[in-house]
Design an enzyme around this catalytic site. Structure first.
Site, PDB file in Angstrom:
ATOM      1  N   ARG A  84     128.674 -59.422 -20.904  1.00  0.00           N
ATOM      2  CA  ARG A  84     127.601 -58.506 -21.288  1.00  0.00           C
ATOM      3  C   ARG A  84     127.941 -57.087 -20.876  1.00  0.00           C
ATOM      4  O   ARG A  84     128.298 -56.831 -19.736  1.00  0.00           O
ATOM      5  CB  ARG A  84     126.293 -58.914 -20.607  1.00  0.00           C
ATOM      6  CG  ARG A  84     125.174 -57.873 -20.751  1.00  0.00           C
ATOM      7  CD  ARG A  84     124.075 -58.378 -21.602  1.00  0.00           C
ATOM      8  NE  ARG A  84     123.085 -57.374 -21.922  1.00  0.00           N
ATOM      9  CZ  ARG A  84     121.770 -57.558 -21.752  1.00  0.00           C
ATOM     10  NH1 ARG A  84     121.331 -58.672 -21.231  1.00  0.00           N
ATOM     11  NH2 ARG A  84     120.915 -56.620 -22.126  1.00  0.00           N
ATOM     12  N   ARG A  93     123.798 -57.574 -27.905  1.00  0.00           N
ATOM     13  CA  ARG A  93     124.394 -58.048 -26.649  1.00  0.00           C
ATOM     14  C   ARG A  93     125.058 -59.406 -26.849  1.00  0.00           C
ATOM     15  O   ARG A  93     124.590 -60.251 -27.626  1.00  0.00           O
ATOM     16  CB  ARG A  93     123.360 -58.097 -25.528  1.00  0.00           C
ATOM     17  CG  ARG A  93     122.185 -59.059 -25.633  1.00  0.00           C
ATOM     18  CD  ARG A  93     121.038 -58.691 -26.557  1.00  0.00           C
ATOM     19  NE  ARG A  93     120.410 -57.397 -26.344  1.00  0.00           N
ATOM     20  CZ  ARG A  93     119.363 -57.206 -25.567  1.00  0.00           C
ATOM     21  NH1 ARG A  93     118.786 -58.203 -24.962  1.00  0.00           N
ATOM     22  NH2 ARG A  93     118.856 -56.014 -25.425  1.00  0.00           N
ATOM     23  N   ASP A  98     116.924 -64.219 -19.523  1.00  0.00           N
ATOM     24  CA  ASP A  98     115.687 -63.675 -18.959  1.00  0.00           C
ATOM     25  C   ASP A  98     114.910 -64.750 -18.221  1.00  0.00           C
ATOM     26  O   ASP A  98     114.680 -65.840 -18.751  1.00  0.00           O
ATOM     27  CB  ASP A  98     114.802 -63.114 -20.078  1.00  0.00           C
ATOM     28  CG  ASP A  98     115.410 -61.890 -20.761  1.00  0.00           C
ATOM     29  OD1 ASP A  98     116.222 -61.202 -20.118  1.00  0.00           O
ATOM     30  OD2 ASP A  98     115.075 -61.644 -21.930  1.00  0.00           O
TER      31      ASP A  98
HETATM   32  C1  X6L Z   1     107.343 -52.547 -30.618  1.00  0.00           C
HETATM   33  C2  X6L Z   1     108.169 -52.016 -29.641  1.00  0.00           C
HETATM   34  C3  X6L Z   1     107.469 -53.887 -30.884  1.00  0.00           C
HETATM   35  C4  X6L Z   1     109.089 -52.799 -28.977  1.00  0.00           C
HETATM   36  C5  X6L Z   1     108.390 -54.688 -30.212  1.00  0.00           C
HETATM   37  C6  X6L Z   1     110.138 -56.351 -28.573  1.00  0.00           C
HETATM   38  C7  X6L Z   1     111.221 -54.397 -27.834  1.00  0.00           C
HETATM   39  C8  X6L Z   1     111.105 -57.108 -27.945  1.00  0.00           C
HETATM   40  C9  X6L Z   1     112.181 -55.154 -27.206  1.00  0.00           C
HETATM   41  C10 X6L Z   1     109.192 -54.148 -29.254  1.00  0.00           C
HETATM   42  C11 X6L Z   1     110.186 -54.970 -28.548  1.00  0.00           C
HETATM   43  C12 X6L Z   1     112.134 -56.516 -27.254  1.00  0.00           C
HETATM   44  C13 X6L Z   1     115.895 -59.987 -28.700  1.00  0.00           C
HETATM   45  C14 X6L Z   1     115.414 -59.318 -29.837  1.00  0.00           C
HETATM   46  C15 X6L Z   1     115.650 -57.931 -28.219  1.00  0.00           C
HETATM   47  C16 X6L Z   1     116.120 -61.391 -28.798  1.00  0.00           C
HETATM   48  C17 X6L Z   1     115.359 -61.247 -31.070  1.00  0.00           C
HETATM   49  C18 X6L Z   1     113.152 -57.351 -26.577  1.00  0.00           C
HETATM   50  C19 X6L Z   1     114.424 -56.761 -26.066  1.00  0.00           C
HETATM   51  N1  X6L Z   1     116.043 -59.113 -27.699  1.00  0.00           N
HETATM   52  N2  X6L Z   1     115.154 -59.929 -31.012  1.00  0.00           N
HETATM   53  N3  X6L Z   1     115.273 -58.017 -29.509  1.00  0.00           N
HETATM   54  N4  X6L Z   1     115.832 -61.975 -30.002  1.00  0.00           N
HETATM   55  N5  X6L Z   1     115.115 -61.911 -32.208  1.00  0.00           N
HETATM   56  O1  X6L Z   1     116.553 -62.062 -27.856  1.00  0.00           O
HETATM   57  O2  X6L Z   1     112.986 -58.535 -26.435  1.00  0.00           O
HETATM   58  S1  X6L Z   1     115.589 -56.432 -27.372  1.00  0.00           S
HETATM   59 MG    MG Z   2     115.639 -60.358 -23.474  1.00  0.00          MG
HETATM   60 MG    MG Z   3     117.324 -59.415 -20.310  1.00  0.00          MG
END
Ligand code: X6L
Ligand code: MG
Ligand code: MG
Length: 167
Positions: A84, A93, A98
């Site tokens: 990572r 990534r 988590d």
């Molecule tokens: C508005 C603003 C709506 C931010 C949602 C949701 C930001 C989740 C970060 C958000 C918002 C995250 C994964 C991902 C990420 C994953 C999928 C996060 C951190 N990690 N999408 N996006 N799977 N499908 O593991 O969870 S970035």
């Molecule tokens: Mg995450």
């Molecule tokens: Mg994390």
């Protein structure tokens, strides 16, 4: 005394399945830690920062004698071992581990917040977590959020069943 904990895993760079399998293997081989259940693999639309490859996501339940912070540090160590590199926030990534919950612990130390404050907003967490939820943790609290409709809307696709050499 071993405590039950739940972790979410994700990857969207490289050989995602191989990386997640290796992460789970290392987690299960960690000091004083044993896997209880491993979810299926799900391919999921990216959330937060959407212009990136699809993720593979999954979850595990485990029993551990590590403290919450020890367990967090082990997760971060495995992330580092598996390559990572932290660049842009919410960006692609090779692997993301988590810590979602740790039996009996509510805390907010800056380094670690338990239970994870935003896990229930994310189908890519809830769907695999439901697979590994243990009866001793009570009824799954987000049952009503995990619908076929939510899975469709949030782009959660069954990708592969966990088979063979399970924990
Ligand atoms: C508005 C603003 C709506 C931010 C949602 C949701 C930001 C989740 C970060 C958000 C918002 C995250 C994964 C991902 C990420 C994953 C999928 C996060 C951190 N990690 N999408 N996006 N799977 N499908 O593991 O969870 S970035
Ligand atoms: Mg995450
Ligand atoms: Mg994390």
């Amino acid at each position: 005394m071993r405590q039950v904990a739940y972790a979410a895993l994700g990857a969207n760079l490289g050989d995602r399945e191989a990386t997640l399998r290796e992460a789970i293997r290392r987690l299960g081989n960690s000091d004083g830690t044993e896997l209880v259940r491993v979810s299926d693999f799900y391919e999921t639309d990216p959330v937060g920062y959407t212009d990136q490859p699809a993720f593979l996501n999954m979850a595990v339940s485990l029993r551990t004698k590590l403290s919450p912070l020890q367990l967090l540090h082990r997760l971060l160590e495995i992330e580092n071992e598996l390559g990572r590199v932290r660049t842009i926030r919410w960006g692609p990534r090779a692997v993301d581990l988590d810590l979602l919950r740790y039996e009996g612990v509510e805390m907010d130390s800056g380094e670690l917040t338990l239970p994870h404050p935003r896990m229930h907003e994310r189908s890519f967490v809830l769907v695999p977590l439901q697979d590994v939820w243990l009866p001793e943790s009570g009824a799954f609290p987000w049952e009503a959020l995990v619908t076929d409709e939510a899975r469709r809307k949030d782009g959660i696709r069954s990708w592969k069943l966990w088979d063979t050499e399970a924990p």
